[in-house]
Write a protein that holds these residues in place. Structure first.
Motif, PDB file in Angstrom:
ATOM      1  N   CYS A 112     -12.385   5.100  31.311  1.00 17.64           N
ATOM      2  CA  CYS A 112     -13.142   4.081  30.569  1.00 17.64           C
ATOM      3  C   CYS A 112     -14.215   3.423  31.421  1.00 17.64           C
ATOM      4  O   CYS A 112     -14.802   2.417  31.024  1.00 17.64           O
ATOM      5  CB  CYS A 112     -12.181   3.032  30.016  1.00 17.64           C
ATOM      6  SG  CYS A 112     -11.077   3.672  28.740  1.00 17.64           S
ATOM      7  N   GLY A 113     -14.459   3.995  32.609  1.00 17.19           N
ATOM      8  CA  GLY A 113     -15.545   3.515  33.450  1.00 17.19           C
ATOM      9  C   GLY A 113     -15.209   2.329  34.321  1.00 17.19           C
ATOM     10  O   GLY A 113     -16.110   1.692  34.881  1.00 17.19           O
ATOM     11  N   LEU A 114     -13.915   2.006  34.475  1.00 22.04           N
ATOM     12  CA  LEU A 114     -13.519   0.846  35.278  1.00 22.04           C
ATOM     13  C   LEU A 114     -13.138   1.263  36.695  1.00 22.04           C
ATOM     14  O   LEU A 114     -12.279   2.142  36.883  1.00 22.04           O
ATOM     15  CB  LEU A 114     -12.307   0.134  34.651  1.00 22.04           C
ATOM     16  CG  LEU A 114     -12.572  -0.902  33.562  1.00 22.04           C
ATOM     17  CD1 LEU A 114     -13.214  -0.259  32.351  1.00 22.04           C
ATOM     18  CD2 LEU A 114     -11.263  -1.586  33.163  1.00 22.04           C
ATOM     19  N   PRO A 115     -13.742   0.655  37.713  1.00 18.86           N
ATOM     20  CA  PRO A 115     -13.273   0.873  39.083  1.00 18.86           C
ATOM     21  C   PRO A 115     -11.884   0.267  39.231  1.00 18.86           C
ATOM     22  O   PRO A 115     -11.510  -0.643  38.496  1.00 18.86           O
ATOM     23  CB  PRO A 115     -14.304   0.128  39.937  1.00 18.86           C
ATOM     24  CG  PRO A 115     -14.845  -0.930  39.022  1.00 18.86           C
ATOM     25  CD  PRO A 115     -14.848  -0.313  37.648  1.00 18.86           C
ATOM     26  N   VAL A 116     -11.111   0.772  40.194  1.00 14.10           N
ATOM     27  CA  VAL A 116      -9.703   0.392  40.329  1.00 14.10           C
ATOM     28  C   VAL A 116      -9.464  -0.338  41.643  1.00 14.10           C
ATOM     29  O   VAL A 116      -9.930   0.080  42.701  1.00 14.10           O
ATOM     30  CB  VAL A 116      -8.791   1.629  40.259  1.00 14.10           C
ATOM     31  CG1 VAL A 116      -7.322   1.210  40.295  1.00 14.10           C
ATOM     32  CG2 VAL A 116      -9.088   2.450  39.010  1.00 14.10           C
ATOM     33  N   ILE A 117      -8.708  -1.446  41.564  1.00 18.30           N
ATOM     34  CA  ILE A 117      -8.218  -2.134  42.762  1.00 18.30           C
ATOM     35  C   ILE A 117      -6.747  -1.792  42.882  1.00 18.30           C
ATOM     36  O   ILE A 117      -5.942  -2.180  42.037  1.00 18.30           O
ATOM     37  CB  ILE A 117      -8.403  -3.666  42.674  1.00 18.30           C
ATOM     38  CG1 ILE A 117      -9.873  -4.031  42.475  1.00 18.30           C
ATOM     39  CG2 ILE A 117      -7.892  -4.330  43.939  1.00 18.30           C
ATOM     40  CD1 ILE A 117     -10.265  -4.214  41.044  1.00 18.30           C
ATOM     41  N   ILE A 118      -6.379  -1.028  43.911  1.00 15.41           N
ATOM     42  CA  ILE A 118      -5.014  -0.527  44.061  1.00 15.41           C
ATOM     43  C   ILE A 118      -4.583  -0.637  45.508  1.00 15.41           C
ATOM     44  O   ILE A 118      -5.422  -0.537  46.423  1.00 15.41           O
ATOM     45  CB  ILE A 118      -4.925   0.933  43.558  1.00 15.41           C
ATOM     46  CG1 ILE A 118      -3.460   1.396  43.458  1.00 15.41           C
ATOM     47  CG2 ILE A 118      -5.751   1.879  44.426  1.00 15.41           C
ATOM     48  CD1 ILE A 118      -3.293   2.707  42.693  1.00 15.41           C
ATOM     49  N   ASN A 119      -3.299  -0.859  45.740  1.00 19.74           N
ATOM     50  CA  ASN A 119      -2.821  -0.932  47.122  1.00 19.74           C
ATOM     51  C   ASN A 119      -2.614   0.462  47.700  1.00 19.74           C
ATOM     52  O   ASN A 119      -2.472   1.442  46.969  1.00 19.74           O
ATOM     53  CB  ASN A 119      -1.539  -1.764  47.231  1.00 19.74           C
ATOM     54  CG  ASN A 119      -0.428  -1.286  46.329  1.00 19.74           C
ATOM     55  OD1 ASN A 119      -0.580  -1.257  45.107  1.00 19.74           O
ATOM     56  ND2 ASN A 119       0.699  -0.937  46.918  1.00 19.74           N
ATOM     57  N   SER A 120      -2.612   0.552  49.000  1.00 19.59           N
ATOM     58  CA  SER A 120      -2.529   1.839  49.696  1.00 19.59           C
ATOM     59  C   SER A 120      -1.141   2.461  49.571  1.00 19.59           C
ATOM     60  O   SER A 120      -0.157   1.777  49.303  1.00 19.59           O
ATOM     61  CB  SER A 120      -2.888   1.663  51.177  1.00 19.59           C
ATOM     62  OG  SER A 120      -1.984   0.751  51.797  1.00 19.59           O
ATOM     63  N   GLY A 121      -1.080   3.783  49.759  1.00 18.54           N
ATOM     64  CA  GLY A 121       0.194   4.491  49.781  1.00 18.54           C
ATOM     65  C   GLY A 121       0.695   4.938  48.428  1.00 18.54           C
ATOM     66  O   GLY A 121       1.862   5.320  48.305  1.00 18.54           O
TER      67      GLY A 121
END
Length: 408
Positions: free
Chosen positions: A324-333
């Motif tokens: 849907c064109g949204l960048p993602v903020i995600i934690n590592s691992g």
């Protein structure tokens, strides 16, 4: 024509079933796979008679036979044992009556049924493992690592991996971990990576069908962060709220939309943190409208507890955000997500849950967002390259074709 028995301990009537099981089977049925499905459905879902009839008609139109059993949760262990025994009996009849030569088992409980039937009926066994389930339950605080349940599950995990004719991993990181297990280092079992794919026709850049009942919070012209899914067990709602607290200091007119069935739990967290909930919306959204809600967002959030099992994790929401064109903020691992986010420049990886790291991530995100439509298009292209449903169907098809040739 290849006859396959597909066994899932997850119900087809659940959101997961409708997004991560049914679309694949419909696509593969068009290629000549003749399915008999055995699924375990929750009573609440079975009580919705219209939904049951609608899904059954949909499956029949694709030549798919659906045998649904009741899922039992209590008493613990005993109820699962009962489900397995009954599932074996029903599956044995399906195999004999339909000339089935391949069992496709989704996750561990289904894998136990398939393992027993492989020994008895001499069928091929695909272990669609979906991750390191036993370790997930330990890291989610459900089991203790020294418990009999954990040790039993790991014993059968080894049996599944050693006796399957093809192993399916959601991630390359998970595949590497499996290949490194001492009892599999001879490499005699094929391992295929098939992530949690997305129907890119439903999840797209357009969205905005006008069907979503959402206007009371007045989010027009606001910067909307979105989170989809559960917030208990393996997820980190406290940290997400803390992250959003920092976001509010750096981005004007910001709003956090949380789409979850666990609304009361999230409201309790906000009360505990004495957070001003006017900038947060908590909604129990229909799955078929998720894409429309995502069209309101600027970025998607996904925080998970870290641990061994996360290597094999491929969050469904990750691909949906990108589609849907949204960048993602995600934690590592988290599975292969780090590599995808960094290499494709479609979001930000958080290395720890500190205010300083949140501030760094927000500044990096703002830099990406300054690219405007170029970022949205890059996110979409990444979803097409990594999480296309058509790609997933083709990879399953390759497995079926190979096993079909071995059977002939």
């Amino acid at each position: 024509m290849i006859e396959v028995l597909y066994i899932s301990y997850d119900g087809l009537l659940e959101p997961l079933g409708s997004s991560q099981i049914v679309p694949y089977l419909k696509g593969l049925s068009k290629k000549g796979i003749k399915y008999s499905i055995l699924s375990y459905e929750k009573q609440a879902d079975l009580s919705k008679n219209d939904d049951v009839i609608k899904l059954e008609k949909e499956l029949v139109s694709h030549g798919i036979k659906w045998k649904r059993l009741m899922y039992h949760k209590t008493p613990p262990v005993i109820s699962t044992f009962f489900d397995v025994v009954y599932g074996c009996l029903i599956s044995f009849g399906l195999i004999k009556n339909n000339g089935i030569k391949i069992i496709h088992a989704r996750s561990y409980v289904a894998g136990l049924i398939a393992l027993l039937l492989k020994k008895v009926c001499k069928v091929r066994f695909i272990f669609d493992m979906r991750g390191f389930w036993a370790d997930e339950r330990v890291e989610g605080g459900i089991w203790k690592k020294k418990s009999l349940l954990y040790r039993t599950a790991k014993y059968f995990e080894k049996k599944f991996l050693c006796n399957s004719d093809n192993i399916i991993s959601l991630t390359h990181a998970g595949k590497a971990e499996i290949e490194n297990l001492p009892f599999l280092r001879n490499g005699t079992t094929d391992i295929t990576v098939i992530p949690t794919c997305v129907d890119l026709k439903k999840f797209n850049l357009e969205g905005g069908s006008g069907l979503i009942p959402f206007n009371e919070q007045n989010i027009n012209n606001k910067f909307v962060f979105i989170y989809i899914g559960s917030i208990s067990t393996w997820y980190m709602p406290h940290e997400m709220v803390d992250f959003f607290s920092v976001v509010q200091k750096h981005i004007e007119k910001v709003h956090f939309m949380v789409l979850t069935k666990e609304k009361i739990l999230f409201e309790d967290i906000l009360k505990t943190k004495k957070f001003n909930s006017r900038t947060i919306s908590i909604l129990n959204a229909r799955h078929d409208l998720i894409s429309d809600y995502l069209s309101l967002g600027k970025a998607g959030v996904a925080f998970y507890k870290s641990g061994y099992s996360r290597k094999a994790c491929c969050p469904t929401k990750f691909g949906e955000y990108l589609a849907c064109g949204l960048p993602v903020i995600i934690n590592s691992g988290i599975g292969d997500c780090d590599e995808i986010v960094i290499n494709e420049r479609v979001g930000v990886v958080i290395n720890d849950f500190s205010a300083r790291e949140y501030e760094r991530a927000i500044e990096e995100l703002k830099g990406l967002l300054s690219e405007g439509d170029a970022l949205r298009e890059r996110c979409r292209e990444t979803a097409e390259n990594y999480f296309s449903l058509e790609m997933g169907v083709e990879r399953y098809w390759d497995i079926y074709k190979r096993l079909g040739k071995e059977i002939q």
